[in-house]
Design an enzyme around this catalytic site. Structure first.
Site, PDB file in Angstrom:
ATOM      1  N   HIS A   1      42.332 -34.608  14.105  1.00 31.41           N
ATOM      2  CA  HIS A   1      43.485 -33.880  13.507  1.00 31.41           C
ATOM      3  C   HIS A   1      43.235 -32.733  12.921  1.00 31.41           C
ATOM      4  CE1 HIS A   1      44.596 -38.361  13.415  1.00 31.41           C
ATOM      5  NE2 HIS A   1      45.432 -38.075  14.466  1.00 31.41           N
TER       6      HIS A   1
ATOM      7  N   GLY B   1      45.435 -32.846  21.492  1.00 28.83           N
ATOM      8  CA  GLY B   1      44.111 -33.121  21.802  1.00 28.83           C
ATOM      9  C   GLY B   1      44.001 -33.311  23.015  1.00 28.83           C
TER      10      GLY B   1
HETATM   11  P1  AMP Z   1      47.765 -39.261  16.913  1.00 30.28           P
HETATM   12  O1  AMP Z   1      48.057 -39.108  15.443  1.00 30.28           O
HETATM   13  O2  AMP Z   1      46.756 -40.389  17.470  1.00 30.28           O
HETATM   14  O3  AMP Z   1      49.046 -39.544  17.901  1.00 30.28           O
HETATM   15  O4  AMP Z   1      47.170 -37.773  17.428  1.00 30.28           O
HETATM   16  C1  AMP Z   1      47.746 -36.700  17.187  1.00 30.28           C
HETATM   17  C2  AMP Z   1      47.194 -35.631  18.042  1.00 30.28           C
HETATM   18  O5  AMP Z   1      45.688 -35.537  17.504  1.00 30.28           O
HETATM   19  C3  AMP Z   1      47.165 -35.792  19.485  1.00 30.28           C
HETATM   20  O6  AMP Z   1      47.633 -34.386  19.908  1.00 30.28           O
HETATM   21  C4  AMP Z   1      45.855 -36.392  19.687  1.00 30.28           C
HETATM   22  O7  AMP Z   1      45.374 -35.943  21.073  1.00 30.28           O
HETATM   23  C5  AMP Z   1      45.010 -35.618  18.565  1.00 30.28           C
HETATM   24  N1  AMP Z   1      43.631 -36.292  18.514  1.00 30.28           N
HETATM   25  C6  AMP Z   1      43.558 -37.483  18.375  1.00 30.28           C
HETATM   26  N2  AMP Z   1      41.996 -37.829  18.070  1.00 30.28           N
HETATM   27  C7  AMP Z   1      41.610 -36.558  18.456  1.00 30.28           C
HETATM   28  C8  AMP Z   1      40.041 -36.282  18.530  1.00 30.28           C
HETATM   29  N3  AMP Z   1      39.190 -37.296  18.288  1.00 30.28           N
HETATM   30  N4  AMP Z   1      40.045 -35.103  18.716  1.00 30.28           N
HETATM   31  C9  AMP Z   1      40.820 -34.127  19.090  1.00 30.28           C
HETATM   32  N5  AMP Z   1      42.201 -34.265  18.860  1.00 30.28           N
HETATM   33  C10 AMP Z   1      42.417 -35.778  18.642  1.00 30.28           C
END
Ligand code: AMP
Length: 283
Positions: free
Chosen positions: A40, A150
Protein backbone atom coordinates in the site's frame (compact mmCIF):
# COMPACT_ATOMS: atom_id res chain seq x y z
CA UNK A 1 6.29 13.47 10.79
CA UNK A 2 3.06 15.26 10.02
CA UNK A 3 -0.13 13.33 10.81
CA UNK A 4 -2.67 13.18 8.00
CA UNK A 5 -5.95 15.01 8.43
CA UNK A 6 -8.74 12.45 8.93
CA UNK A 7 -12.27 12.99 7.60
CA UNK A 8 -15.24 10.66 7.81
CA UNK A 9 -17.89 12.43 5.76
CA UNK A 10 -18.10 13.03 2.02
CA UNK A 11 -18.84 16.72 2.63
CA UNK A 12 -15.69 17.21 4.76
CA UNK A 13 -13.68 15.28 2.18
CA UNK A 14 -14.97 17.50 -0.61
CA UNK A 15 -14.28 20.72 1.26
CA UNK A 16 -10.61 19.75 1.82
CA UNK A 17 -10.19 18.79 -1.83
CA UNK A 18 -12.00 21.96 -2.96
CA UNK A 19 -9.54 24.08 -0.99
CA UNK A 20 -6.59 22.23 -2.56
CA UNK A 21 -8.05 22.82 -6.01
CA UNK A 22 -8.53 26.53 -5.19
CA UNK A 23 -4.79 26.62 -4.48
CA UNK A 24 -4.09 25.01 -7.87
CA UNK A 25 -2.80 21.74 -6.37
CA UNK A 26 -3.03 18.36 -8.12
CA UNK A 27 -4.55 15.41 -6.28
CA UNK A 28 -3.92 11.65 -6.35
CA UNK A 29 -5.94 8.97 -4.60
CA UNK A 30 -5.17 5.49 -3.23
CA UNK A 31 -8.25 3.45 -2.28
CA UNK A 32 -7.56 0.77 0.37
CA UNK A 33 -9.30 -1.44 2.90
CA UNK A 34 -6.67 -0.66 5.56
CA UNK A 35 -4.37 -3.13 7.38
CA UNK A 36 -1.72 -1.27 5.44
CA UNK A 37 1.60 -2.87 4.46
CA UNK A 38 4.55 -1.93 2.25
CA UNK A 39 2.52 -2.69 -0.89
CA UNK A 40 0.00 0.00 0.00
CA UNK A 41 2.78 2.42 0.95
CA UNK A 42 4.38 1.95 -2.49
CA UNK A 43 1.12 3.17 -4.06
CA UNK A 44 1.16 6.26 -1.82
CA UNK A 45 4.73 7.02 -2.89
CA UNK A 46 3.76 6.79 -6.56
CA UNK A 47 0.76 9.03 -5.83
CA UNK A 48 2.96 11.68 -4.23
CA UNK A 49 5.46 11.53 -7.11
CA UNK A 50 2.60 12.34 -9.46
CA UNK A 51 0.56 14.84 -7.49
CA UNK A 52 0.89 17.56 -4.85
CA UNK A 53 -1.60 15.95 -2.49
CA UNK A 54 -2.64 12.36 -1.75
CA UNK A 55 -5.93 11.09 -0.33
CA UNK A 56 -5.97 7.53 1.01
CA UNK A 57 -9.37 5.99 1.66
CA UNK A 58 -9.59 3.28 4.30
CA UNK A 59 -12.89 1.47 4.01
CA UNK A 60 -13.60 -2.24 4.41
CA UNK A 61 -16.28 -2.35 1.75
CA UNK A 62 -19.05 -4.74 2.83
CA UNK A 63 -20.58 -5.05 -0.65
CA UNK A 64 -17.53 -6.84 -2.06
CA UNK A 65 -17.66 -9.62 0.54
CA UNK A 66 -20.00 -12.57 0.07
CA UNK A 67 -21.88 -13.68 3.22
CA UNK A 68 -19.47 -16.63 3.58
CA UNK A 69 -16.34 -14.46 3.36
CA UNK A 70 -14.12 -12.78 5.96
CA UNK A 71 -15.79 -9.34 6.38
CA UNK A 72 -15.99 -9.57 10.18
CA UNK A 73 -12.54 -11.10 10.47
CA UNK A 74 -10.84 -8.70 8.05
CA UNK A 75 -7.98 -6.98 9.97
CA UNK A 76 -8.80 -3.45 11.19
CA UNK A 77 -6.02 -1.31 12.67
CA UNK A 78 -6.73 2.36 12.04
CA UNK A 79 -4.14 3.81 14.47
CA UNK A 80 -1.29 1.82 12.88
CA UNK A 81 -2.61 2.68 9.41
CA UNK A 82 -2.52 6.40 10.18
CA UNK A 83 1.14 5.98 11.24
CA UNK A 84 1.88 4.45 7.82
CA UNK A 85 0.16 7.39 6.12
CA UNK A 86 2.20 9.86 8.18
CA UNK A 87 5.45 8.06 7.25
CA UNK A 88 4.51 8.20 3.57
CA UNK A 89 3.64 11.91 3.78
CA UNK A 90 -0.04 11.45 2.89
CA UNK A 91 -2.10 14.56 3.65
CA UNK A 92 -5.63 13.19 3.97
CA UNK A 93 -7.26 9.96 5.17
CA UNK A 94 -10.88 9.35 4.27
CA UNK A 95 -12.36 6.80 6.71
CA UNK A 96 -16.09 6.69 6.04
CA UNK A 97 -18.52 4.46 7.91
CA UNK A 98 -20.64 1.96 5.97
CA UNK A 99 -23.65 4.23 6.64
CA UNK A 100 -21.85 7.18 5.05
CA UNK A 101 -21.11 5.17 1.89
CA UNK A 102 -24.40 3.25 1.79
CA UNK A 103 -27.08 5.30 3.50
CA UNK A 104 -30.56 3.89 4.05
CA UNK A 105 -32.23 3.39 0.68
CA UNK A 106 -29.01 3.11 -1.34
CA UNK A 107 -29.94 1.44 -4.63
CA UNK A 108 -27.06 1.77 -7.10
CA UNK A 109 -24.97 -1.02 -8.54
CA UNK A 110 -22.20 -0.65 -11.12
CA UNK A 111 -21.66 -3.69 -13.33
CA UNK A 112 -18.64 -3.86 -15.63
CA UNK A 113 -18.63 -6.87 -17.94
CA UNK A 114 -15.60 -7.57 -20.18
CA UNK A 115 -12.60 -7.84 -17.84
CA UNK A 116 -14.69 -9.05 -14.90
CA UNK A 117 -15.73 -12.21 -16.81
CA UNK A 118 -14.27 -15.45 -15.40
CA UNK A 119 -11.27 -15.76 -13.04
CA UNK A 120 -12.36 -14.18 -9.70
CA UNK A 121 -15.98 -13.92 -10.83
CA UNK A 122 -16.25 -17.70 -11.20
CA UNK A 123 -15.53 -18.02 -7.46
CA UNK A 124 -16.75 -14.65 -6.09
CA UNK A 125 -19.72 -13.87 -8.36
CA UNK A 126 -20.67 -10.50 -6.83
CA UNK A 127 -17.16 -9.30 -5.98
CA UNK A 128 -16.60 -6.95 -8.92
CA UNK A 129 -20.04 -5.37 -8.61
CA UNK A 130 -19.05 -4.44 -5.07
CA UNK A 131 -15.64 -3.20 -6.17
CA UNK A 132 -16.88 -1.24 -9.21
CA UNK A 133 -19.65 0.41 -7.17
CA UNK A 134 -17.40 1.50 -4.30
CA UNK A 135 -14.55 2.61 -6.58
CA UNK A 136 -16.97 4.64 -8.73
CA UNK A 137 -18.27 6.33 -5.57
CA UNK A 138 -14.79 7.02 -4.17
CA UNK A 139 -13.49 8.43 -7.45
CA UNK A 140 -16.53 10.67 -7.85
CA UNK A 141 -16.33 11.80 -4.22
CA UNK A 142 -12.67 12.88 -4.55
CA UNK A 143 -12.38 13.50 -8.31
CA UNK A 144 -8.58 13.16 -8.18
CA UNK A 145 -6.33 13.66 -11.21
CA UNK A 146 -5.15 10.08 -10.86
CA UNK A 147 -5.71 7.00 -8.72
CA UNK A 148 -3.18 4.26 -8.07
CA UNK A 149 -4.13 0.56 -7.96
CA UNK A 150 -1.84 -2.44 -7.44
CA UNK A 151 -1.14 -5.03 -10.12
CA UNK A 152 -1.38 -7.51 -7.25
CA UNK A 153 -5.15 -7.44 -7.88
CA UNK A 154 -4.68 -7.54 -11.64
CA UNK A 155 -8.25 -8.29 -12.69
CA UNK A 156 -9.48 -5.53 -10.37
CA UNK A 157 -7.05 -3.08 -12.00
CA UNK A 158 -8.46 -3.99 -15.44
CA UNK A 159 -12.04 -3.62 -14.18
CA UNK A 160 -11.31 -0.19 -12.68
CA UNK A 161 -9.67 1.02 -15.91
CA UNK A 162 -12.73 -0.13 -17.88
CA UNK A 163 -15.06 1.52 -15.34
CA UNK A 164 -13.41 4.91 -15.87
CA UNK A 165 -13.26 4.46 -19.63
CA UNK A 166 -16.88 3.35 -20.09
CA UNK A 167 -18.43 5.82 -17.63
CA UNK A 168 -16.23 8.79 -18.64
CA UNK A 169 -14.89 9.19 -15.12
CA UNK A 170 -12.07 11.69 -15.71
CA UNK A 171 -9.44 10.04 -13.54
CA UNK A 172 -6.21 8.49 -14.83
CA UNK A 173 -5.84 4.96 -13.44
CA UNK A 174 -2.24 3.96 -12.80
CA UNK A 175 -1.18 0.35 -12.19
CA UNK A 176 1.65 -0.16 -9.71
CA UNK A 177 3.99 -3.19 -9.50
CA UNK A 178 3.37 -5.83 -6.84
CA UNK A 179 5.50 -5.48 -3.72
CA UNK A 180 6.78 -8.85 -2.46
CA UNK A 181 8.65 -10.15 0.55
CA UNK A 182 12.24 -11.37 0.13
CA UNK A 183 10.94 -14.81 -0.96
CA UNK A 184 8.61 -13.42 -3.61
CA UNK A 185 5.33 -13.71 -1.68
CA UNK A 186 3.02 -10.85 -2.70
CA UNK A 187 2.26 -8.71 0.34
CA UNK A 188 -1.38 -8.89 1.34
CA UNK A 189 -3.40 -7.93 4.39
CA UNK A 190 -4.66 -11.53 4.37
CA UNK A 191 -1.11 -12.91 4.83
CA UNK A 192 -1.69 -12.08 8.52
CA UNK A 193 -4.01 -15.13 8.61
CA UNK A 194 -1.18 -17.54 7.64
CA UNK A 195 0.56 -19.79 10.19
CA UNK A 196 4.38 -20.07 9.90
CA UNK A 197 4.00 -23.44 8.11
CA UNK A 198 1.44 -21.96 5.69
CA UNK A 199 3.73 -19.01 5.02
CA UNK A 200 6.42 -21.42 3.77
CA UNK A 201 3.89 -22.99 1.41
CA UNK A 202 2.52 -19.60 0.28
CA UNK A 203 6.01 -18.52 -0.73
CA UNK A 204 6.10 -21.23 -3.43
CA UNK A 205 3.24 -19.66 -5.36
CA UNK A 206 5.18 -16.92 -7.08
CA UNK A 207 8.12 -19.21 -7.87
CA UNK A 208 5.77 -21.65 -9.65
CA UNK A 209 4.15 -18.81 -11.61
CA UNK A 210 7.48 -17.37 -12.67
CA UNK A 211 8.63 -20.79 -13.94
CA UNK A 212 5.39 -21.14 -15.91
CA UNK A 213 5.76 -17.65 -17.40
CA UNK A 214 9.31 -18.44 -18.45
CA UNK A 215 8.19 -21.74 -20.02
CA UNK A 216 5.48 -19.92 -22.02
CA UNK A 217 7.96 -17.32 -23.16
CA UNK A 218 10.25 -20.10 -24.40
CA UNK A 219 7.41 -21.61 -26.43
CA UNK A 220 6.02 -24.39 -24.19
CA UNK A 221 2.45 -25.54 -24.82
CA UNK A 222 0.13 -23.22 -22.88
CA UNK A 223 -2.36 -25.78 -21.55
CA UNK A 224 0.37 -28.22 -20.49
CA UNK A 225 2.27 -25.44 -18.76
CA UNK A 226 -0.80 -24.25 -16.84
CA UNK A 227 -1.75 -27.84 -15.89
CA UNK A 228 1.77 -28.40 -14.60
CA UNK A 229 1.63 -25.15 -12.58
CA UNK A 230 -1.70 -26.25 -11.06
CA UNK A 231 -0.17 -29.59 -10.04
CA UNK A 232 2.88 -27.86 -8.56
CA UNK A 233 0.69 -25.52 -6.48
CA UNK A 234 -1.12 -28.53 -5.02
CA UNK A 235 2.14 -30.42 -4.45
CA UNK A 236 3.55 -27.38 -2.66
CA UNK A 237 0.81 -27.84 -0.06
CA UNK A 238 -2.13 -25.66 -1.15
CA UNK A 239 -5.48 -27.30 -0.40
CA UNK A 240 -7.10 -26.37 -3.73
CA UNK A 241 -6.59 -24.22 -6.80
CA UNK A 242 -9.45 -22.01 -7.97
CA UNK A 243 -7.77 -21.12 -11.26
CA UNK A 244 -4.45 -20.83 -13.08
CA UNK A 245 -5.01 -19.08 -16.40
CA UNK A 246 -3.11 -17.11 -19.02
CA UNK A 247 -4.88 -13.98 -20.28
CA UNK A 248 -4.05 -10.99 -22.47
CA UNK A 249 -2.69 -8.30 -20.16
CA UNK A 250 -4.84 -5.45 -21.48
CA UNK A 251 -8.31 -6.97 -22.05
CA UNK A 252 -7.98 -10.22 -20.10
CA UNK A 253 -9.18 -12.08 -23.21
CA UNK A 254 -7.63 -15.56 -23.63
CA UNK A 255 -3.87 -15.19 -24.11
CA UNK A 256 -2.22 -15.51 -27.51
CA UNK A 257 1.48 -15.99 -27.95
CA UNK A 258 1.93 -12.78 -29.95
CA UNK A 259 0.40 -10.66 -27.14
CA UNK A 260 1.68 -9.54 -23.76
CA UNK A 261 0.04 -11.74 -21.18
CA UNK A 262 -0.43 -12.48 -17.53
CA UNK A 263 -0.70 -15.77 -15.70
CA UNK A 264 -3.24 -15.31 -12.90
CA UNK A 265 -3.75 -17.69 -10.01
CA UNK A 266 -6.03 -18.07 -7.01
CA UNK A 267 -5.44 -20.89 -4.54
CA UNK A 268 -6.59 -21.81 -1.05
CA UNK A 269 -4.32 -22.51 1.88
CA UNK A 270 -6.18 -23.50 5.03
CA UNK A 271 -8.81 -20.79 5.56
CA UNK A 272 -6.93 -18.26 3.44
CA UNK A 273 -7.37 -17.58 -0.25
CA UNK A 274 -4.32 -16.16 -2.01
CA UNK A 275 -4.10 -14.55 -5.46
CA UNK A 276 -1.08 -13.62 -7.52
CA UNK A 277 -0.11 -12.97 -11.12
CA UNK A 278 3.01 -12.58 -13.25
CA UNK A 279 3.74 -11.05 -16.62
CA UNK A 280 4.31 -13.26 -19.67
CA UNK A 281 6.63 -11.44 -22.01
CA UNK A 282 5.66 -11.82 -25.67
CA UNK A 283 7.85 -14.24 -27.64
P1 AMP B 1 -6.68 -3.68 -0.44
O1 AMP B 1 -6.51 -2.85 0.78
O2 AMP B 1 -6.19 -5.07 -0.32
O3 AMP B 1 -8.03 -3.52 -1.08
O4 AMP B 1 -5.66 -3.03 -1.50
C1 AMP B 1 -5.66 -1.66 -1.79
C2 AMP B 1 -4.77 -1.40 -2.96
O5 AMP B 1 -3.44 -1.84 -2.67
C3 AMP B 1 -5.19 -2.17 -4.22
O6 AMP B 1 -5.00 -1.34 -5.36
C4 AMP B 1 -4.25 -3.34 -4.23
O7 AMP B 1 -4.02 -3.87 -5.51
C5 AMP B 1 -2.99 -2.69 -3.69
N1 AMP B 1 -2.08 -3.71 -3.16
C6 AMP B 1 -2.38 -4.71 -2.28
N2 AMP B 1 -1.29 -5.48 -2.08
C7 AMP B 1 -0.29 -4.97 -2.85
C8 AMP B 1 1.06 -5.34 -3.09
N3 AMP B 1 1.63 -6.37 -2.49
N4 AMP B 1 1.78 -4.57 -3.95
C9 AMP B 1 1.23 -3.50 -4.58
N5 AMP B 1 -0.05 -3.11 -4.38
C10 AMP B 1 -0.81 -3.83 -3.54
Amino acid sequence: MKRPQVVESVSDLRSVVREWRRQGLSVAMVPTMGALHDGHVSLMRIALERADRCVVSIFVNPTQFAPTEDLDKYPRQLAADLDRLAEAGVQLAFTPTAAEMYPEGFDAKVVISGPSAGLETDFRPTFFEGVATVVAKLLLQVLPDCAIFGEKDYQQLCVVKKLCCDLDIPVEIIGAPTVRDTEGLAMSSRNAYLSPAELTVARQLNKILRQAAQALRLGANAQETLDKARRQVLEAGFGSVDYVEARASDTLAPWRRDRDGRILVAARLGATRLIDNVEVVRS
